[in-house]
Design an enzyme around this catalytic site. Structure first.
Site, PDB file in Angstrom:
ATOM      1  N   SER A  56     -11.846 -18.250 -19.039  1.00 33.15           N
ATOM      2  CA  SER A  56     -12.532 -19.161 -19.960  1.00 33.15           C
ATOM      3  C   SER A  56     -11.689 -20.407 -20.199  1.00 33.15           C
ATOM      4  O   SER A  56     -10.533 -20.459 -19.805  1.00 33.15           O
ATOM      5  CB  SER A  56     -12.800 -18.444 -21.281  1.00 33.15           C
ATOM      6  OG  SER A  56     -13.686 -17.378 -21.067  1.00 33.15           O
ATOM      7  N   GLY A  57     -12.281 -21.408 -20.833  1.00 36.33           N
ATOM      8  CA  GLY A  57     -11.543 -22.620 -21.158  1.00 36.33           C
ATOM      9  C   GLY A  57     -11.900 -23.801 -20.271  1.00 36.33           C
ATOM     10  O   GLY A  57     -11.419 -24.910 -20.486  1.00 36.33           O
ATOM     11  N   HIS A  58     -12.792 -23.555 -19.289  1.00 40.98           N
ATOM     12  CA  HIS A  58     -13.198 -24.607 -18.351  1.00 40.98           C
ATOM     13  C   HIS A  58     -14.649 -25.036 -18.577  1.00 40.98           C
ATOM     14  O   HIS A  58     -15.253 -25.623 -17.682  1.00 40.98           O
ATOM     15  CB  HIS A  58     -13.089 -24.095 -16.916  1.00 40.98           C
ATOM     16  CG  HIS A  58     -11.747 -23.599 -16.547  1.00 40.98           C
ATOM     17  ND1 HIS A  58     -10.672 -24.425 -16.399  1.00 40.98           N
ATOM     18  CD2 HIS A  58     -11.278 -22.345 -16.295  1.00 40.98           C
ATOM     19  CE1 HIS A  58      -9.605 -23.711 -16.067  1.00 40.98           C
ATOM     20  NE2 HIS A  58      -9.948 -22.444 -16.007  1.00 40.98           N
ATOM     21  N   ASP A 111      -7.433 -14.237 -10.045  1.00 40.95           N
ATOM     22  CA  ASP A 111      -8.809 -14.017  -9.599  1.00 40.95           C
ATOM     23  C   ASP A 111      -8.854 -13.148  -8.356  1.00 40.95           C
ATOM     24  O   ASP A 111      -9.682 -12.251  -8.236  1.00 40.95           O
ATOM     25  CB  ASP A 111      -9.486 -15.369  -9.329  1.00 40.95           C
ATOM     26  CG  ASP A 111      -9.572 -16.218 -10.579  1.00 40.95           C
ATOM     27  OD1 ASP A 111     -10.556 -16.090 -11.305  1.00 40.95           O
ATOM     28  OD2 ASP A 111      -8.629 -16.977 -10.847  1.00 40.95           O
ATOM     29  N   HIS A 220      -5.685 -25.613 -14.499  1.00 38.70           N
ATOM     30  CA  HIS A 220      -5.133 -25.002 -15.710  1.00 38.70           C
ATOM     31  C   HIS A 220      -3.995 -25.845 -16.244  1.00 38.70           C
ATOM     32  O   HIS A 220      -3.165 -25.390 -16.999  1.00 38.70           O
ATOM     33  CB  HIS A 220      -4.607 -23.596 -15.420  1.00 38.70           C
ATOM     34  CG  HIS A 220      -5.600 -22.737 -14.737  1.00 38.70           C
ATOM     35  ND1 HIS A 220      -5.693 -22.658 -13.383  1.00 38.70           N
ATOM     36  CD2 HIS A 220      -6.598 -21.971 -15.236  1.00 38.70           C
ATOM     37  CE1 HIS A 220      -6.697 -21.851 -13.067  1.00 38.70           C
ATOM     38  NE2 HIS A 220      -7.265 -21.434 -14.155  1.00 38.70           N
TER      39      HIS A 220
END
Ligand SMILES: Nc1ncnc2c1ncn2[C@@H]1O[C@H](COP(=O)(O)OP(=O)(O)O)[C@@H](O)[C@H]1O
Ligand SMILES: Nc1ncnc2c1ncn2[C@@H]1O[C@H](COP(=O)(O)OP(=O)(O)O)[C@@H](O)[C@H]1O
Ligand SMILES: [Mg+2]
Ligand SMILES: [Mg+2]
Ligand SMILES: [Mg+2]
Ligand SMILES: [Mg+2]
Lengths: 332, 213, 332, 213
Positions: A56-58, A111, A220
């Site tokens: 998350s965060g994108h 990932d 990131h």
């Protein structure tokens, strides 16, 4: 003090998903008891499903890419952390429509490792899975080591084209082949001007001089190896376009779709000016510039900067690329 | 190290990672994305809760619980990589009443191999593998010399610290810091630091436990 | 040095539009020799056209709102400056489809004055125009002086609903009535956390303390009258929702659509968390929360903050609101 | 002031606005959106180019060109509002060979009324109208007293300056600064400053022109 609209840093993902699922309840839902966004219109009629997991965060990536003609599911992890094997397994299992599951993996250690473990679990349960590792970022490894390159904003081409292609009912092998084809024809490079702030720590994710930009920044906020002085849009477009064109290479006569992906705080105004500069360079190189995507799709919080990606397309790819979708983060 | 002591030592590890949250993040900040300590603390908290909730159990199950919890709650690269350490230790003590020097050293070596297999890093790539490799070397020597478990752990901790320090001048080839290329030189790797702290904490916690016997 | 991707500050609008028109050439065009974005699918069959003029710098607004089921044209001005009467006249004239033109005006001195002059010119040329002044911002005047309130992000409800309604073929009077109805049922309040940077001067558009937010900020970075300490999303949602609910007032049993409009650099993640907090408060108040809009629609460069707007809807309004559109800045 | 002098004076005005770009923006920055000087300079540049290109013409046409250019190239509120000043002056000197005190004062008063009609501001609202109102008062007195054009302009400039200073303690009721409410107190209005500079520049430019005759 970070000025983000959040409550408890530990609840960011949970509360964001609650808002998301409420907002798009006409088309999406969250898999009960897990961390997976699913389409409500899943047909269960022998369609290959196309899924991806990501940290998350994108946002809008990748929860925003679940929809008709795009992804069947997104397994989301914590902030900037790939989802666990269990979560990915849930996404695989819940989207199985009897024709197999194409698992797209954006090339980052977390990932890749978690997906591998999840696919092991799924195969153990007789689910038919194939994974395709996506890499597009030319800054992260030399061109003779493509599998060492990370997956960045150019993966968007894959979510759209492979997703639309699968919607037509092709089999698993054909769908995975399409994903590989899109990947092999995509190249990305990112330039960062300002750091985003981690919503967990409340501090900027990297440092950068007032008059410099970083070329080769990761999604990131991973430090880039090279800086250049801030310059005009045209000058930056020239540097980036040159590197991208040379890498694949993209050549005169090809049809290329451009992605101008804002990293978070870069304005539409800037993205449009930058796009205009890029397409002039491409046109001058004899390349046919087809329908682009311009916007904040795969972000790094409120980072300033642009990820520029090119994807060379044949007619089939272009057809899938241009099809409409109702995925909230990419509707067009 | 019997089952009760294993549980106490693992709780000490969890407490340590919760305490070192800021420090470990700071190593990751310069050349990575600055969240390593947060990740380790989050995993440690989840594992601590699970451990505390557990009925009286075996060494194997305590290690396994810590490892499984990391894998399923952390995600990211650290979930499977750090989780594997505890899962491999768990495998190595299967059917054993106590953990001894030999089984621990073997489990830790298997863990290093698992981490290398999953993450693709080898020694010299500026990752946690560097600290693991020197720790494994030191522990195997200790086992060969017939050292006690405490002595073996102590040497392993010292070895890990050396491996950790050796990451300072390296350019990274794995993990997020590899994109920093030359900029990574001069900075200690965050994951390697966690390995060093892990072994150091196990050593002191075990000494403490033994002194209470 | 401002780190924006621009070339010459004097050419920002021109280059941005060049990029925009190239990107969306499948559906949009720029009126030859003027500053007007037009739909390519205009029918010229007696449909009332709905247009607006606005200053640039708020992208995707309002060039992004031209499309099927939304606006027929947008007359764009310089950076944060309403377009001149000539430009607005061009927009009126070029979209005339024989059924009259509904000119929406977001209430700012420049927009009002220039529009008035343009409508005078158009009427002089026997074009049938009606204007509707849009105001929604409760921070800018007390509720008994609604015409003193400025037009802010909540005007988006009008572009969509009035645009979709006109697409159905209603006459000019009915279209303008709909615009007034939407306006009268809309209320907006904006909170700012960080200033945007003027692309012209390269300096931040206002100052704000590190631990404060401004409640009541305008869409051009006009200073707000009130500050509060930065707080959690929930706490800010509570303060803003309370003010908005009381103003109209919105009451239990009503259907309300929520707009969470990012001002530029606020992340989707934050907007979704904030939306979740707002809808919980509304639901607790017995209000039915229908399909929301969450995103960066009407921005102030890369300003940090959120404009929160509510629009109470009847079935007709909701039907129009939920219809699809291909306007690039609002496709859903 | 004959046609030639009108053109020169208007060019002086344009030059002044191009020079005062930063200063005028700074007044707008605190309580508005910080672009007033940029707007005025942009309009001035466009008008200067138009004026320079013009064939020899009448006082009326020079004023009209300046006004029309502002309206069509500036947009925003300033285009029509500031443009109206020159358009009203142009109307007031229709058919006249020279601009005299009476026609100028009348044109300026009409301009003030036009600005009030278009923008809805009245004196006391902390806008350019405040400087216009005091200038109109001063010029009308001068005309009544039979003062020369230069003297009238000079008094107008002085009046404008007083009106401008009077905006400092005001709360705004029009323009973007009104949203600042109490925060606007203590700051001089940008538009009022432009009016003061306009009349001051016309005065000095005209004196200069006369001295050259
Ligand atoms: N592929 C890999 N193999 C081994 N260790 C790795 C690998 N990738 C990262 N690491 C280790 O992980 C550490 C960073 O952990 P953390 O910050 O928690 O994860 P992330 O990089 O996902 O933010 C690095 O310092 C490095 O030691
Ligand atoms: N409605 C109005 N009536 C009269 N003057 C106004 C009005 N609105 C703004 N002004 C004047 O305009 C000045 C600001 O001009 P400028 O900054 O160029 O325009 P904008 O406010 O569109 O950015 C204010 O200082 C004020 O004197
Ligand atoms: Mg991370
Ligand atoms: Mg990290
Ligand atoms: Mg302005
Ligand atoms: Mg201004």
């Amino acid at each position: 003090m970070s000025k983000k609209f959040i409550n408890d840093p530990e609840l960011i993902v949970e509360e964001m998903i609650a808002g998301y699922v409420h907002a798009y309840q006409d088309r999406l839902t969250n898999l009960e008891g897990s961390h997976v966004i699913l389409r409500k219109d899943q047909k269960k009629t022998g369609k290959v499903s196309v899924i991806i997991g990501n940290g998350s965060g994108h946002e809008p990536a990748c929860i925003g890419f679940v929809g008709f003609n795009m992804l069947d599911a997104n397994a989301y992890g914590g902030m900037f952390a790939a989802p666990s094997p269990d979560t990915l397994f849930d996404a695989i299992e819940s989207t199985d429509q009897g024709a197999g599951i194409c698992v797209l993996i954006s090339n980052h250690a977390g990932d890749v490792i978690n997906s591998k473990m999840a696919i092991d679990m799924a195969e153990d349960d007789d689910l038919v899975c194939k994974s395709v590792i996506l890499y597009d970022d030319i800054a992260s490894a030399p061109k003779d080591q493509p599998e060492e390159r990370r997956g960045t904003a150019g993966t968007l081409f894959n979510y759209k084209i492979t997703g639309s292609f699968a919607e037509e009912g092709h089999d698993l092998e054909a769908v995975c082949k399409m994903a590989e084809k899109v990947r092999d024809n995509t190249r990305t490079l990112t330039v960062a001007t300002l750091p985003g702030t981690s919503p967990i720590t409340g501090i900027p994710m990297f440092e950068i001089a007032d008059d410099e930009v970083e070329i080769g920044m990761g999604v990131h906020g991973e430090a880039a190896a090279h800086n250049m002085k801030m310059d005009s849009s045209k000058a930056i477009a020239k540097v980036m376009t040159k590197k991208l064109l040379e890498d694949r290479p993209f050549v005169a006569g090809e049809k290329v779709a451009v992605l101008v992906n804002g990293c978070g705080q870069t304005t539409q105004m800037e993205m449009l000016i930058f796009y205009n500069d890029v397409r002039e360079i491409l046109e001058a190189a004899g390349i046919e510039v087809i329908k682009p995507a311009i916007g904040n799709f795969i972000t790094t919080q409120e980072m300033g900067g642009i990820a520029l990606a090119f994807c060379a397309m044949d007619d089939e790819m272009q057809k899938q690329w241009e099809k409409p979708t109702n995925a909230p983060g990419f509707a067009w | 190290m019997n089952a009760k002591m294993t549980k106490s030592c693992l709780l000490a590890v969890a407490n340590m990672f919760e305490e070192k949250k800021e420090e470990l993040s700071s190593y990751d900040a310069v050349i990575g994305d600055g969240d390593h300590g947060i990740t380790m603390a989050r995993g440690a908290k989840a594992a601590r809760i699970k451990l505390v909730e557990m009925e009286e159990s075996t060494c194997r199950d305590y290690f396994k619980t810590y490892g499984r919890t990391l894998v399923s709650t952390l995600g990211g690269a650290m979930g499977p990589l750090f989780g594997s350490i505890f899962l491999e230790l768990s495998k190595a003590v299967k059917g054993k009443e106590v953990v001894d020097a030999k089984s621990f050293a073997l489990g830790f070596e298997n863990a290093m191999n698992k981490v290398m297999e999953l993450g693709g890093a080898k020694p010299g790539d500026k990752t946690m593998v560097d600290a693991m490799a020197t720790a494994v070397g030191a522990m195997n020597e200790a086992v060969a010399a017939g050292d006690s478990f405490v002595e073996t752990l102590e040497k392993g901790a010292k070895g890990a610290k050396e491996g950790m320090e050796a990451t300072i001048p390296m350019i990274a080839s794995r993990g997020r810091s590899r994109y920093a290329e030359e900029k990574a030189i001069g900075h200690q790797d965050a994951g390697a630091t966690s390995i060093a702290y892990l072994l150091e904490t196990l050593t002191t916690a075990l000494k403490e436990e033994i002194s209470h016997e």
